[in-house]
Design a protein around this motif. Structure first.
Motif, PDB file in Angstrom:
ATOM      1  N   PRO A 134     -11.992  19.787  23.016  1.00 38.00           N
ATOM      2  CA  PRO A 134     -11.768  21.237  23.121  1.00 38.00           C
ATOM      3  C   PRO A 134     -10.894  21.801  22.002  1.00 38.00           C
ATOM      4  CG  PRO A 134     -11.459  20.165  25.251  1.00 38.00           C
ATOM      5  CD  PRO A 134     -11.582  19.068  24.237  1.00 38.00           C
ATOM      6  N   SER A 135     -10.079  20.958  21.368  1.00 36.63           N
ATOM      7  CA  SER A 135      -9.195  21.422  20.290  1.00 36.63           C
ATOM      8  C   SER A 135      -9.804  21.258  18.906  1.00 36.63           C
ATOM      9  CB  SER A 135      -7.860  20.660  20.342  1.00 36.63           C
ATOM     10  OG  SER A 135      -7.168  20.965  21.533  1.00 36.63           O
ATOM     11  N   ALA A 136     -11.060  20.875  18.828  1.00 42.06           N
ATOM     12  CA  ALA A 136     -11.703  20.617  17.536  1.00 42.06           C
ATOM     13  C   ALA A 136     -11.988  21.852  16.692  1.00 42.06           C
ATOM     14  CB  ALA A 136     -13.003  19.839  17.753  1.00 42.06           C
ATOM     15  N   PRO A 137     -11.980  23.094  17.220  1.00 43.50           N
ATOM     16  CA  PRO A 137     -12.236  24.256  16.353  1.00 43.50           C
ATOM     17  C   PRO A 137     -11.321  24.354  15.140  1.00 43.50           C
ATOM     18  CG  PRO A 137     -12.459  24.930  18.631  1.00 43.50           C
ATOM     19  CD  PRO A 137     -11.953  23.510  18.651  1.00 43.50           C
ATOM     20  N   ALA A 138     -10.188  23.673  15.150  1.00 42.62           N
ATOM     21  CA  ALA A 138      -9.338  23.642  13.958  1.00 42.62           C
ATOM     22  C   ALA A 138     -10.060  22.985  12.785  1.00 42.62           C
ATOM     23  CB  ALA A 138      -8.048  22.889  14.253  1.00 42.62           C
ATOM     24  N   LEU A 139     -11.119  22.225  13.102  1.00 46.02           N
ATOM     25  CA  LEU A 139     -11.927  21.566  12.080  1.00 46.02           C
ATOM     26  C   LEU A 139     -13.360  22.093  12.130  1.00 46.02           C
ATOM     27  CD1 LEU A 139     -10.759  17.895  12.888  1.00 46.02           C
ATOM     28  CD2 LEU A 139      -9.632  19.557  11.408  1.00 46.02           C
ATOM     29  N   ARG A 186     -16.189  13.879  24.413  1.00 44.76           N
ATOM     30  CA  ARG A 186     -16.236  14.853  23.312  1.00 44.76           C
ATOM     31  C   ARG A 186     -17.566  15.592  23.283  1.00 44.76           C
ATOM     32  NH1 ARG A 186     -17.329  15.409  17.701  1.00 44.76           N
ATOM     33  NH2 ARG A 186     -18.339  13.387  17.527  1.00 44.76           N
ATOM     34  N   ARG A 187     -18.628  14.935  23.694  1.00 45.69           N
ATOM     35  CA  ARG A 187     -19.951  15.562  23.701  1.00 45.69           C
ATOM     36  C   ARG A 187     -20.245  16.287  25.007  1.00 45.69           C
ATOM     37  NH1 ARG A 187     -19.379  11.539  20.805  1.00 45.69           N
ATOM     38  NH2 ARG A 187     -20.232  11.469  18.706  1.00 45.69           N
ATOM     39  N   LYS A 188     -19.380  16.129  25.983  1.00 36.68           N
ATOM     40  CA  LYS A 188     -19.567  16.774  27.274  1.00 36.68           C
ATOM     41  C   LYS A 188     -18.715  18.031  27.423  1.00 36.68           C
ATOM     42  CE  LYS A 188     -22.254  13.397  28.369  1.00 36.68           C
ATOM     43  NZ  LYS A 188     -23.731  13.603  28.444  1.00 36.68           N
ATOM     44  N   LEU A 189     -17.601  18.090  26.694  1.00 34.91           N
ATOM     45  CA  LEU A 189     -16.708  19.249  26.769  1.00 34.91           C
ATOM     46  C   LEU A 189     -16.927  20.143  25.559  1.00 34.91           C
ATOM     47  CD1 LEU A 189     -13.396  17.488  27.852  1.00 34.91           C
ATOM     48  CD2 LEU A 189     -15.043  18.671  29.313  1.00 34.91           C
ATOM     49  N   PRO A 190     -17.094  21.434  25.763  1.00 32.02           N
ATOM     50  CA  PRO A 190     -17.312  22.337  24.619  1.00 32.02           C
ATOM     51  C   PRO A 190     -16.044  22.541  23.816  1.00 32.02           C
ATOM     52  CG  PRO A 190     -17.070  23.612  26.645  1.00 32.02           C
ATOM     53  CD  PRO A 190     -17.087  22.164  27.049  1.00 32.02           C
ATOM     54  N   ALA A 191     -16.212  22.792  22.547  1.00 33.54           N
ATOM     55  CA  ALA A 191     -15.075  23.170  21.695  1.00 33.54           C
ATOM     56  C   ALA A 191     -14.765  24.634  21.968  1.00 33.54           C
ATOM     57  CB  ALA A 191     -15.429  22.954  20.229  1.00 33.54           C
ATOM     58  N   LEU A 192     -13.587  24.895  22.494  1.00 30.09           N
ATOM     59  CA  LEU A 192     -13.247  26.232  22.979  1.00 30.09           C
ATOM     60  C   LEU A 192     -12.495  27.049  21.928  1.00 30.09           C
ATOM     61  CD1 LEU A 192     -11.995  25.213  26.526  1.00 30.09           C
ATOM     62  CD2 LEU A 192     -14.231  26.167  25.940  1.00 30.09           C
ATOM     63  N   PRO A 250      -9.621  29.423  20.560  1.00 32.80           N
ATOM     64  CA  PRO A 250      -8.199  29.376  20.932  1.00 32.80           C
ATOM     65  C   PRO A 250      -7.848  30.298  22.097  1.00 32.80           C
ATOM     66  CG  PRO A 250      -8.405  29.352  18.555  1.00 32.80           C
ATOM     67  CD  PRO A 250      -9.796  29.576  19.106  1.00 32.80           C
ATOM     68  N   ASP A 251      -8.382  31.516  22.119  1.00 30.04           N
ATOM     69  CA  ASP A 251      -8.034  32.441  23.202  1.00 30.04           C
ATOM     70  C   ASP A 251      -8.548  31.946  24.546  1.00 30.04           C
ATOM     71  OD1 ASP A 251     -10.641  32.896  22.199  1.00 30.04           O
ATOM     72  OD2 ASP A 251     -10.707  34.866  23.146  1.00 30.04           O
ATOM     73  N   ARG A 252      -9.752  31.360  24.554  1.00 32.78           N
ATOM     74  CA  ARG A 252     -10.310  30.825  25.799  1.00 32.78           C
ATOM     75  C   ARG A 252      -9.536  29.595  26.255  1.00 32.78           C
ATOM     76  NH1 ARG A 252     -12.686  32.723  29.892  1.00 32.78           N
ATOM     77  NH2 ARG A 252     -14.048  33.919  28.498  1.00 32.78           N
ATOM     78  N   PHE A 253      -9.203  28.715  25.299  1.00 33.78           N
ATOM     79  CA  PHE A 253      -8.452  27.506  25.632  1.00 33.78           C
ATOM     80  C   PHE A 253      -7.054  27.867  26.135  1.00 33.78           C
ATOM     81  CE2 PHE A 253      -6.205  23.484  24.383  1.00 33.78           C
ATOM     82  CZ  PHE A 253      -6.915  22.654  25.234  1.00 33.78           C
ATOM     83  N   MET A 254      -6.448  28.897  25.533  1.00 36.39           N
ATOM     84  CA  MET A 254      -5.123  29.336  25.973  1.00 36.39           C
ATOM     85  C   MET A 254      -5.175  29.883  27.395  1.00 36.39           C
ATOM     86  SD  MET A 254      -2.452  31.814  23.941  1.00 36.39           S
ATOM     87  CE  MET A 254      -2.804  30.920  22.433  1.00 36.39           C
ATOM     88  N   GLU A 255      -6.228  30.601  27.702  1.00 36.79           N
ATOM     89  CA  GLU A 255      -6.382  31.138  29.059  1.00 36.79           C
ATOM     90  C   GLU A 255      -6.480  29.997  30.074  1.00 36.79           C
ATOM     91  OE1 GLU A 255      -9.464  34.008  31.609  1.00 36.79           O
ATOM     92  OE2 GLU A 255      -9.715  33.755  29.448  1.00 36.79           O
ATOM     93  N   ILE A 256      -7.277  28.980  29.757  1.00 38.55           N
ATOM     94  CA  ILE A 256      -7.408  27.831  30.655  1.00 38.55           C
ATOM     95  C   ILE A 256      -6.085  27.091  30.779  1.00 38.55           C
ATOM     96  CG2 ILE A 256      -8.528  25.585  30.955  1.00 38.55           C
ATOM     97  CD1 ILE A 256     -11.009  26.775  29.624  1.00 38.55           C
TER      98      ILE A 256
END
Length: 311
Positions: A199-204, A273-279, A281-287
């Motif tokens: 889920p934290s992969a959007p940084a890449l 990693r293939r089962k959880l979507p890359a979220l 930041p705003d969506r991940f922060m909400e969760i």
């Protein structure tokens, strides 16, 4: 409370710790490559880490205009160093490099250090995409770090100590994962966070040309990627004494059980990693703030009530 079962070993055993951590990181990379090829209907993939290492070692280092080379290199190389510092308090069976009175806090302090490392790797390149990737990671960090801290609190409350050895000893007869499942899950989400994984992969992310990785090439890229896998392995290893009874288990010696449990947790993290979507930041922060943080606090409350009730 049972006595701690962890004994410290001489400092030169750090070499073995580094080798084991490297082996687990290679295992994670090979499994990741194998699962990727399988998802695409291809065979093999298990040799990808060696092939990728050879390719990056031959690749020329990329340079950017007005880059802060020192900060850039510190951010890249610091990932590996941080993972090594993290496993210093992780017992292999009944032995550890250091059984600190505040081992749980040590782990948390090192994982917070990742914020600076990834940021420096993004900032030092003096590149727009790299900088955006660094900002994205900081936003994700705001979402996972506080829930992770409270997830670490639950085993410490149950053991009445911040020492990893005491946490292991307190699980005699019943592993903490059995009655702290929420803390265990939140902890694993935190591991994916400081490993820039799942889920934290959007940084890449590909939408920003690789983000923090966009300007990294050759040895620099190899070291950063190795650091990610090393942190993932270190986080999986720390879950064993924290929630899975350390080296406890039948037939096999304690060190073997520690490795088996670590490999199992690491395999699950790679597979997810293939089962959880890359979220975003705003969506991940909400969760993180609306779901994970209250859940972790509730878990701490339940653990505290049980401990007080037993007193």
């Amino acid at each position: 409370m049972p006595e701690a079962v962890v004994m410290t070993v001489p400092g030169y055993w750090a070499v073995l710790a580094a080798v084991l951590l490297g082996g687990l990181a290679v295992f994670a990379a090979a499994l990741d490559a194998g699962l990727s090829d399988r998802a695409q209907g291809l065979g093999g993939g298990w040799g990808a880490p060696l092939a990728g290492t050879a390719r990056l070692l031959r690749q020329r280092r990329r340079t950017t205009v007005a880059a802060d080379a020192v900060l850039w290199r510190v951010g890249n190389a610091g990932m590996l160093m941080g993972a090594l510092l993290m496993v210093a308090v992780v017992p292999l069976g009944w032995w550890a490099l250091a059984d600190l009175d505040v081992g749980v806090v040590w782990f948390n302090a090192v994982d917070v250090m990742v914020w600076a490392l990834v940021w420096l790797a993004g900032w030092g390149a003096n590149s727009t995409h790299s900088l955006v990737g660094g900002y994205r990671f900081l936003a994700h960090g705001l979402a996972y770090e506080l829930p992770l801290m409270f997830a670490l609190v639950a085993p410490a409350i149950a053991a009445g100590s911040l020492s990893v050895g005491d946490v292991v000893a307190a699980q005699e007869g019943l592993w903490f994962v059995v009655w702290m499942p929420v803390a265990f899950v939140v902890f694993l989400v935190g591991v994916t966070g400081f490993s820039v994984w799942g889920p934290s992969a959007p940084a890449l992310g590909a939408d920003i040309a690789g983000g923090v990785l966009s300007e990294l090439s050759g040895v620099d890229r190899l070291v950063f990627l190795a650091g990610r896998y090393a942190f993932l392995a270190a986080g999986a290893a720390f879950s064993v004494p924290l929630f899975l009874g350390g080296g406890a288990g039948p037939v096999l010696p304690g060190w073997a059980w520690s490795l088996v449990k670590t490999a199992a947790v690491l395999g699950v993290l790679v597979w997810l990693r293939r089962k959880l979507p890359a979220l975003r930041p705003d969506r991940f922060m909400e969760i993180g703030w609306v779901v994970m943080l209250p859940a972790a606090l509730l878990q701490d409350l339940v653990v505290a009530l049980i401990v007080v009730g037993k007193a």
